[in-house]
Design an enzyme around this catalytic site. Structure first.
Site, PDB file in Angstrom:
ATOM      1  N   ALA A  94       0.811  -1.214   0.000  1.00  0.00           N
ATOM      2  CA  ALA A  94       0.000   0.000   0.000  1.00  0.00           C
ATOM      3  C   ALA A  94       0.847   1.268   0.000  1.00  0.00           C
ATOM      4  O   ALA A  94       0.346   2.341  -0.300  1.00  0.00           O
ATOM      5  CB  ALA A  94      -0.923   0.002   1.214  1.00  0.00           C
ATOM      6  N   LYS A  95       2.108   1.130   0.378  1.00  0.00           N
ATOM      7  CA  LYS A  95       3.069   2.254   0.386  1.00  0.00           C
ATOM      8  C   LYS A  95       2.507   3.482   1.091  1.00  0.00           C
ATOM      9  O   LYS A  95       2.575   4.593   0.595  1.00  0.00           O
ATOM     10  CB  LYS A  95       3.521   2.582  -1.032  1.00  0.00           C
ATOM     11  CG  LYS A  95       4.209   1.400  -1.730  1.00  0.00           C
ATOM     12  CD  LYS A  95       4.641   1.737  -3.137  1.00  0.00           C
ATOM     13  CE  LYS A  95       5.332   0.558  -3.786  1.00  0.00           C
ATOM     14  NZ  LYS A  95       4.394  -0.553  -4.111  1.00  0.00           N
ATOM     15  N   ARG A  96       1.988   3.255   2.295  1.00  0.00           N
ATOM     16  CA  ARG A  96       1.430   4.341   3.075  1.00  0.00           C
ATOM     17  C   ARG A  96       2.543   5.104   3.813  1.00  0.00           C
ATOM     18  O   ARG A  96       3.693   4.694   3.823  1.00  0.00           O
ATOM     19  CB  ARG A  96       0.406   3.800   4.076  1.00  0.00           C
ATOM     20  CG  ARG A  96      -0.822   3.138   3.438  1.00  0.00           C
ATOM     21  CD  ARG A  96      -1.594   4.098   2.543  1.00  0.00           C
ATOM     22  NE  ARG A  96      -2.967   3.671   2.309  1.00  0.00           N
ATOM     23  CZ  ARG A  96      -3.408   3.082   1.213  1.00  0.00           C
ATOM     24  NH1 ARG A  96      -2.587   2.833   0.233  1.00  0.00           N
ATOM     25  NH2 ARG A  96      -4.674   2.746   1.081  1.00  0.00           N
TER      26      ARG A  96
END
Length: 292
Positions: free
Chosen positions: A92-94
């Site tokens: 998700a590369k949050r």
């Protein structure tokens, strides 16, 4: 899932394969596209065909978010369908200010019950720490990625040491041939700094397979951490090089292949075709176990 459980899975299956469920609905076999729950049905058959060959599934959330509510439902169904002894990654590369990251962590670790999530570190420690507060959950931080744009920031030279590790930096100077003792790449600064925020028991890093020869040096910076390595397969990364330069005593690798596996076939036997490709990866990986 804790570190010991993950290592046991790797040893039992003689595999460190991560199957990426980057399920693009426009690329799944045509006979499934009219299915009322096409994305989940596709994922279910891929999982059934590959679950004995891999140790983790990585779900790229973008392909599900793009479908709105139905996509989120398919994502939740997929993660719940994956066997509990297989590691699950939300790609998700949050990463945001602390209270927002805390909500992201709650969403993916509590509501969806993933084992791990990918995180962008460039807003600093307070954007990453909320993910690290969960027991038996993993934060996978972007390090040196495989995309062409990694040169725009990750591979910039920065002046001034984040640590006093002059010996390591001197070794790197010899490798790259142009960094001075007072310079390092930004991704190196990230690896050094972020590794201070967690431990090898809750923190991994993303290192692209197309940067495989950099792994030897990277292992001097983070010798104990697991590495999530995308870029093998369609992107052209070498599994042999990744294994040669990236393995540590616990194997320490999760090598991802997405499109090369899940879209190996276009017809009704697509899951069988996916299994064949996954078997090829697992068979090659098994050869490298004696070399770690």
């Amino acid at each position: 899932m804790n570190r010991l459980q993950l290592i046991q899975q790797i040893e039992q299956k003689r595999s460190y394969l991560c199957v990426g469920l980057d399920t693009d609905i426009t690329k799944i076999p045509k006979h499934l596209r009219s299915h009322p729950n096409a994305v989940f049905e596709f994922n279910k058959q891929i999982i059934d065909a590959t679950k004995d060959l891999c140790v983790t599934y990585k779900i790229n959330t973008a392909f599900y978010e793009a479908l709105g509510l139905k996509g989120w439902e398919a994502l939740e169904q997929t993660v719940n369908y994956i066997p509990k002894d297989i590691f699950t990654i939300a790609d998700a590369k949050r990463g945001d200010i602390g209270n927002t990251s805390a909500q992201y962590a709650k969403a993916f670790f509590e509501t969806l019950n993933f084992d791990a999530i990918t995180v962008a570190p460039y807003m600093g420690e307070d954007s990453v720490k909320p993910f690290l507060e969960y027991d038996n959950k993993w934060t996978i931080v972007l390090g040196l990625t495989s995309n062409a744009g990694s040169k725009d920031f990750e591979q910039l030279n920065v002046v001034g040491q984040a640590t006093n590790n002059h010996e390591s930096n001197a070794a790197n100077s010899a490798i790259v041939g142009r960094l001075t003792n007072n310079e390092e790449f930004l991704y190196e600064r990230v690896l050094r700094k972020v590794s201070e925020w967690g431990t090898p028991n809750n923190l991994m890093f993303v290192i692209g397979a197309t940067k495989a020869k950099d792994l030897e040096h990277i292992r001097k910076i983070i010798p104990e951490h697991f590495l999530l390595v995308p870029g093998v397969g369609t992107q052209g990364g070498s599994l042999e090089d990744v294994s040669k330069y990236g393995m540590n005593k616990d194997r320490g690798l999760l090598v991802n292949a997405s499109r090369a596996i899940i879209f190996a076939g276009e017809n009704e036997n697509f899951a069988e075709e996916a299994r064949k490709v996954a078997q090829e990866y697992q068979k090659e990986m098994s050869k490298y176990f004696t070399k770690a």
